[in-house]
Design a protein around this motif. Sequence first.
Motif, PDB file in Angstrom:
ATOM      1  N   HIS A  14       0.797  -1.214   0.000  1.00 36.63           N
ATOM      2  CA  HIS A  14       0.000   0.000   0.000  1.00 36.63           C
ATOM      3  C   HIS A  14       0.834   1.272   0.000  1.00 36.63           C
ATOM      4  N   PHE A  70      -7.900  -1.927   2.076  1.00 35.05           N
ATOM      5  CA  PHE A  70      -7.914  -1.861   0.614  1.00 35.05           C
ATOM      6  C   PHE A  70      -8.539  -0.542   0.196  1.00 35.05           C
ATOM      7  N   VAL A 126      -9.829  -7.230  -4.633  1.00 35.38           N
ATOM      8  CA  VAL A 126      -8.713  -7.196  -3.686  1.00 35.38           C
ATOM      9  C   VAL A 126      -7.391  -7.425  -4.412  1.00 35.38           C
ATOM     10  N   CYS A 140      -6.424  -4.331  -6.371  1.00 34.44           N
ATOM     11  CA  CYS A 140      -5.962  -3.233  -5.503  1.00 34.44           C
ATOM     12  C   CYS A 140      -4.529  -3.468  -5.039  1.00 34.44           C
ATOM     13  N   CYS A 141      -4.188  -4.720  -4.771  1.00 31.95           N
ATOM     14  CA  CYS A 141      -2.867  -5.061  -4.225  1.00 31.95           C
ATOM     15  C   CYS A 141      -2.248  -6.168  -5.073  1.00 31.95           C
TER      16      CYS A 141
END
Length: 630
Positions: A8, A115, A134, A137-138
């Motif tokens: 992140h 997230f 998910v 996002c990552c």
Amino acid sequence: EHMVRESHQDRELDTCPREIPSFHSCFTTLTISREPQSKHGAKDGAVGTSQRCGSTSSKAASATTTALFEPGRDGQTPQVVVLVGAPGMGKTTMVRKVMEEWREGTLHTQFDFVFCIDCKAIVLPMEASVADLVSQCCPGLRVPAGKILDDQKRILFIFDGLEALGFSLVQPKAELSSDPREVKPLELILMSLLKKTVLPEASLLITMRPTGLGSLRQCLKGEYYVEILGFSAARREEYFHRYFENPNKANMAFRFARGNEILYSLCVIPVMSWTICTILEQELCGKKNLLECSKATTGMMMFYLSQLLKHRDRDNPQVLQQFLLLLCSLAAEGIWKHKIFFEEKEIKDCGLDQPSLIPFFLNERIPEEGEDHGSVYAFTHLHLQEFFAAMFYVLEDDGEIVSSLGRLEKNVNKLLESYNKSRKDLNVTVRFLFGLVSQKSIEYMDKTIGCRISPRAREELLEWLQGRHRGLSHPAQALKVSEMDTLHFLFEMNEKSFVQSALGHFTDLDLQDTKLTLYDQMALSFCIQHWAGLDSITLQGCSFHWQDPEAELDASPGQVRCAKPPFSVLSHRLQWCRLSESCCAELAALLAEHPGLAHLELGDSSLGDSGVRLLCEGLRTPGCRLRILR
């Protein structure tokens, strides 16, 4: 957990205006109002934000991110928090703060996984599952998405800028998903998270502009609303010091803003504080002070407007021009009628219900349950309404704009005469009107924003200025200017030739009992530098202020400091200006440098013995041609 935090670090939360070494070193605490859903109806739109933040109520508090998921008055910890704020209020910055604190492990440790979905820049397949979401996002996750989703209570989903998704928030419940691995159209997956048919125990943080809250409330249950009210008075100064690395520049810039009541009031909006700091940083390059800053209030408002609209679609400037014409008509009619709230029907009848543009300018107040009226709208700040009201009189159009409130003529003379006779509340609107018709403003608005401003009002403004002071002067006496607002108007226009035309027939400046702020002093200095026929300046009972006005209120008259009285351009006479000892060294030097000064009256000044000694040194110099000293 560690791997997710690592992934992140480079989430795209690119809203900071310039590169900074540390996010925490630049974050300035905001003022918020936090209410559960049942009590939030009256506050959805941040209506009256500037007034509420300026005098922080008992329901408002400093916004540390710990407040977002703290237990409410009912003792319940919210699972869904909606962070509400107009554009530029700091919603994305608050999200970034949450992410940074969580990544460092200092706060929000109840979550193992966070997230963040940037709704303004999301690039995903049209069909996906929550697990796919998910993973997108990552992309660096080493733990299978399915395993992460097993412990729902330890997950936080952040939807930043939900209104940017652009699809209806009302979807049939039968079509929503309950399985995080089920693939469905993207809008149904996101709606399933919002309505908690999937991962019902996960927490949600949603940021949104006020104008989209009506439909969002139909999706959520048991949510808490956190409204960003902006910077309190103390936080405004803190922001300036965080922006400027040099404390001297920070002090100088803040005093500049503090000395201009309009700018200081607008600094409640974080993006306006950034706008002012950005401009002043440029002005300070190569300068030792801001006393000759070339940007007046109107120039900063135009820069702010360009920043609000810089990401819009510029392919169709006619659409923006027409929208602004309608918006400015609404603003002007409101100013004439002392009206700051507008009903939903008025907005629709005016043709302003355009979702891609209206959130930049108006906040929406959703009615509470039981109220029998629709949404109510207001401009983000009263001074913004006054700015757009001034634009109404100068924006080019193909005919008169007719709104639901009736026909409002673009009659500049009617505005000016009403101000002159009784409507002193129109002062800021008139000030902006002068600033908008300068040649620089016309070129800037056309090039940067795509708006065409007509210069036709210039002649009317010039004739009005000449006439208002000519009528106040006695026939047997010299023509004099005695209104400070005239200097404000000319300073906003900031054109030397216009000053010469407006003041060319006047010989005297006579101001009485005025506490001159820094803005007043800059306007005064600018005007008299370009006032060729000025023969005498009388400032009876006036005082010059440079320090923070609040700090000076307790000072005795003899201790009030003067910043830079406009001695250097005096042509003949200086009298009744309440000078202090600290001014005498500069005055003494200028006695020699400006032999045109022949008449000096210091009867109301507090010079002290040392001040008089300094003055005597100036009188002894060969260049001094003073004839009368009182």
